[in-house]
Write a protein that holds these residues in place. Structure first.
Motif, short mmCIF file in Angstrom:
data_model
loop_
_atom_site.label_atom_id
_atom_site.label_comp_id
_atom_site.label_asym_id
_atom_site.label_seq_id
_atom_site.Cartn_x
_atom_site.Cartn_y
_atom_site.Cartn_z
N ARG A 181 12.09 5.72 -3.53
CA ARG A 181 12.52 4.46 -2.91
C ARG A 181 13.01 4.67 -1.47
O ARG A 181 12.74 3.84 -0.60
N LEU A 182 13.70 5.75 -1.23
CA LEU A 182 14.17 6.02 0.13
C LEU A 182 12.98 6.18 1.08
O LEU A 182 12.97 5.59 2.18
N VAL A 183 11.99 6.95 0.68
CA VAL A 183 10.80 7.14 1.53
C VAL A 183 10.07 5.82 1.73
O VAL A 183 9.62 5.51 2.85
N GLN A 184 9.96 5.04 0.69
CA GLN A 184 9.28 3.74 0.80
C GLN A 184 10.00 2.81 1.77
O GLN A 184 9.37 2.11 2.56
N VAL A 185 11.34 2.82 1.72
CA VAL A 185 12.11 1.97 2.63
C VAL A 185 11.91 2.42 4.08
O VAL A 185 11.68 1.60 4.98
N ILE A 186 11.98 3.73 4.31
CA ILE A 186 11.82 4.25 5.68
C ILE A 186 10.45 3.89 6.24
O ILE A 186 10.32 3.37 7.36
N LEU A 187 9.41 4.16 5.47
CA LEU A 187 8.05 3.88 5.95
C LEU A 187 7.80 2.38 6.05
O LEU A 187 7.09 1.92 6.96
N GLY A 188 8.37 1.61 5.13
CA GLY A 188 8.22 0.15 5.20
C GLY A 188 8.86 -0.42 6.46
O GLY A 188 8.29 -1.31 7.11
N VAL A 189 10.04 0.08 6.82
CA VAL A 189 10.69 -0.36 8.06
C VAL A 189 9.84 0.04 9.27
O VAL A 189 9.73 -0.71 10.25
N GLY A 190 9.22 1.22 9.19
CA GLY A 190 8.34 1.64 10.27
C GLY A 190 7.16 0.70 10.45
O GLY A 190 6.78 0.35 11.58
N ILE B 274 0.84 -1.21 0.00
CA ILE B 274 0.00 0.00 0.00
C ILE B 274 0.87 1.25 0.00
O ILE B 274 0.62 2.21 -0.75
N VAL B 275 1.90 1.28 0.85
CA VAL B 275 2.80 2.43 0.90
C VAL B 275 3.47 2.64 -0.45
O VAL B 275 3.58 3.78 -0.95
N VAL B 276 3.93 1.55 -1.06
CA VAL B 276 4.60 1.65 -2.36
C VAL B 276 3.64 2.19 -3.41
O VAL B 276 3.98 3.10 -4.18
N GLU B 277 2.42 1.64 -3.47
CA GLU B 277 1.45 2.10 -4.46
C GLU B 277 1.06 3.56 -4.23
O GLU B 277 0.98 4.34 -5.19
N TRP B 278 0.82 3.92 -2.99
CA TRP B 278 0.40 5.30 -2.67
C TRP B 278 1.49 6.29 -3.06
O TRP B 278 1.21 7.32 -3.69
N THR B 279 2.73 6.00 -2.67
CA THR B 279 3.81 6.93 -2.96
C THR B 279 4.17 6.93 -4.45
O THR B 279 4.63 7.96 -4.98
N ASP B 280 3.98 5.81 -5.13
CA ASP B 280 4.17 5.79 -6.58
C ASP B 280 3.14 6.68 -7.27
O ASP B 280 3.47 7.47 -8.15
N MET B 281 1.86 6.54 -6.87
CA MET B 281 0.80 7.33 -7.50
C MET B 281 0.99 8.82 -7.27
O MET B 281 0.70 9.63 -8.15
N ARG C 99 5.70 20.22 -0.35
CA ARG C 99 4.28 20.19 -0.66
C ARG C 99 3.74 18.77 -0.73
O ARG C 99 2.53 18.56 -0.62
N LYS C 100 4.62 17.79 -0.89
CA LYS C 100 4.17 16.40 -1.00
C LYS C 100 4.40 15.59 0.27
O LYS C 100 4.16 14.39 0.28
N ARG C 101 4.84 16.24 1.31
CA ARG C 101 5.07 15.52 2.56
C ARG C 101 3.79 14.94 3.15
O ARG C 101 3.81 13.90 3.80
N ILE C 102 2.68 15.61 2.90
CA ILE C 102 1.40 15.10 3.41
C ILE C 102 1.07 13.74 2.81
O ILE C 102 0.43 12.90 3.44
N TRP C 103 1.55 13.49 1.56
CA TRP C 103 1.29 12.20 0.93
C TRP C 103 2.09 11.09 1.62
O TRP C 103 1.61 9.95 1.73
N ALA C 104 3.28 11.39 2.08
CA ALA C 104 4.07 10.40 2.81
C ALA C 104 3.38 10.05 4.13
O ALA C 104 3.28 8.87 4.51
N ILE C 105 2.92 11.08 4.83
CA ILE C 105 2.22 10.86 6.10
C ILE C 105 0.96 10.03 5.88
O ILE C 105 0.70 9.04 6.60
N SER C 106 0.18 10.40 4.88
CA SER C 106 -1.09 9.72 4.65
C SER C 106 -0.89 8.27 4.21
O SER C 106 -1.70 7.40 4.54
N SER C 107 0.18 7.99 3.46
CA SER C 107 0.42 6.60 3.04
C SER C 107 0.68 5.70 4.24
O SER C 107 0.18 4.57 4.32
N PHE C 108 1.45 6.20 5.19
CA PHE C 108 1.76 5.43 6.40
C PHE C 108 0.51 5.24 7.26
O PHE C 108 0.22 4.12 7.74
N LEU C 109 -0.25 6.32 7.44
CA LEU C 109 -1.46 6.23 8.26
C LEU C 109 -2.53 5.35 7.60
O LEU C 109 -3.32 4.72 8.30
#
Length: 285
Positions: free
Chosen positions: A70-79, A56-63, A115-125
Motif C-alpha cells: 500500500r505504501l508503494v501504491q500510494v507513492i506511485l499513485g501520487v506520482g 494499473i499500478v495497484v493491479e501490477w503491484t498486487d500481482m 529483487r522486486k524493485r524492478i516491478w515497482a519501476i515497471s508498474s509506474f512506467l
C-alpha cells in the motif's frame, strides 16, 4: 485486450448468454465513460485516465506481491497524479522527467525486497503512457477528439474482430506458450477490421472538416501498426499474468477482469502515438 476466448479452437464452446451479457453491459459502460469524458476534455478527461493509471499500478503491484504494497501504491499513485497536473498546466518536458525520476526513486527504495524493485519501476512506467497520451492527444491542435476516436476505433475494432474471427474460424495458434487460445485468424481479422475502422474515422473527420494530419495511405499504415501493437500488448500482459500465475489482473470489471486486462492493447497504441508525436511532430507538452 484481445480476449483469449476470441482465439479458441475450431469448435469452441459457446459463451453462456449470462456471461456474454455481463461482458457486453460492462463494455458499453466503459465505452460510454470514455466517449463522454473525451467529449468533455480537460479535467474530466485527465482524471478519467488518471484513475485508470492508478488502477494499473495497484493491479501490477498486487500481482507481483510488492511489499509494503500500500505504501508503494500510494507513492506511485501520487506520482501519476503529479504528472496529470503537469499535463493540465502545460508544463515543459523536463518537469515530467524530474517528477517521474523523483517518485520512481522514492517508490523504488520503499520496496523492502530489492529483487522486486524492478516491478515497482515497471508498474509506474507502464501506467505513465495511459495517463499522459490520451489527454495530450485530446489537447493537440492537429489531433484533438478525432485523434482519440481513431485510437479508440483501432483498439476496439481489433478486440472485437479478433474475438469473433478467432471463435468462428479457429486455426493455427498465434503464440501457444503465452496464450494458447489465440489464433492467426483472430490476429488477421483484428488487423483488417482495425484498418477499415481507422480509415472510416479519418473519412468521417474529413467530411466534417476535421482531418487528421496524414494521408489515407498513412492512416491505413498507422492503423495496421497500431493493431499489431495492440495485439502484442495483449500478449505481453498475458505473459505477465502467466509469470504471476493469475488469470486476471483483478476482478474490478465484471466479465472482463481488471483494468490492465482491458487496456493492454490501448497502452500499446498510446506508445505508438507517443513515438509518432515525438518523431514527426515534436514534443507536445
Amino acid at each position: 485486450m484481445v480476449a483469449d476466448e476470441g482465439s479458441s479452437p475450431p469448435h469452441p464452446k459457446p459463451v453462456p448468454s449470462k456471461e456474454l451479457s455481463t461482458r457486453v453491459l460492462s463494455a458499453l459502460v466503459m465505452v460510454a465513460a470514455a466517449l463522454l469524458t473525451a467529449y468533455l476534455g480537460g479535467w474530466a478527461f485527465s482524471l478519467f485516465w488518471l484513475a485508470a493509471g492508478i488502477a494499473i499500478v495497484v493491479e501490477w503491484t498486487d500481482m507481483t506481491a510488492i511489499q509494503p504494497r500500500r505504501l508503494v501504491q500510494v507513492i506511485l499513485g501520487v506520482g501519476l497524479a503529479a504528472l496529470t497536473l503537469l499535463v493540465l498546466l502545460g508544463a515543459e518536458v523536463w518537469f515530467y522527467l524530474a517528477v517521474s525520476v523523483a517518485f520512481l526513486a522514492v517508490g523504488t527504495f520503499a520496496v523492502s525486497d530489492a529483487r522486486k524493485r524492478i516491478w515497482a519501476i515497471s508498474s509506474f512506467l507502464y501506467a505513465a503512457p495511459i495517463i499522459l497520451v490520451p489527454p495530450i492527444v485530446r489537447a493537440h491542435p492537429d489531433l484533438g477528439i478525432l485523434g482519440l476516436l481513431w485510437m479508440f476505433a483501432v483498439v476496439w475494432a481489433t478486440d472485437i474482430a479478433a474475438y469473433f474471427t478467432g471463435r468462428t474460424l479457429g486455426g493455427p495458434k498465434l503464440c501457444p506458450p503465452i496464450s494458447p487460445k489465440k489464433t492467426w485468424s483472430g490476429f488477421i481479422g483484428g488487423v483488417v477490421a482495425a484498418t477499415a475502422c481507422g480509415l472510416l474515422v479519418a473519412w468521417i473527420g474529413r467530411r466534417y472538416d476535421a482531418a487528421l494530419p496524414l494521408t489515407f495511405t498513412g492512416i491505413a499504415a498507422l492503423s495496421i501498426v497500431a493493431s499489431v501493437a495492440s495485439q502484442i500488448g495483449d500478449l505481453g500482459e498475458s505473459a505477465l499474468k502467466r509469470h504471476c500465475q493469475v488469470k486476471d489482473s483483478s476482478h474490478l470489471i465484471p466479465g472482463h477482469g481488471g483494468v490492465m486486462d482491458r487496456l493492454d492493447g490501448f497502452w500499446a497504441v498510446c506508445v505508438i502515438v507517443a513515438l509518432v508525436l515525438l518523431t514527426l511532430v515534436g514534443p507536445t507538452v
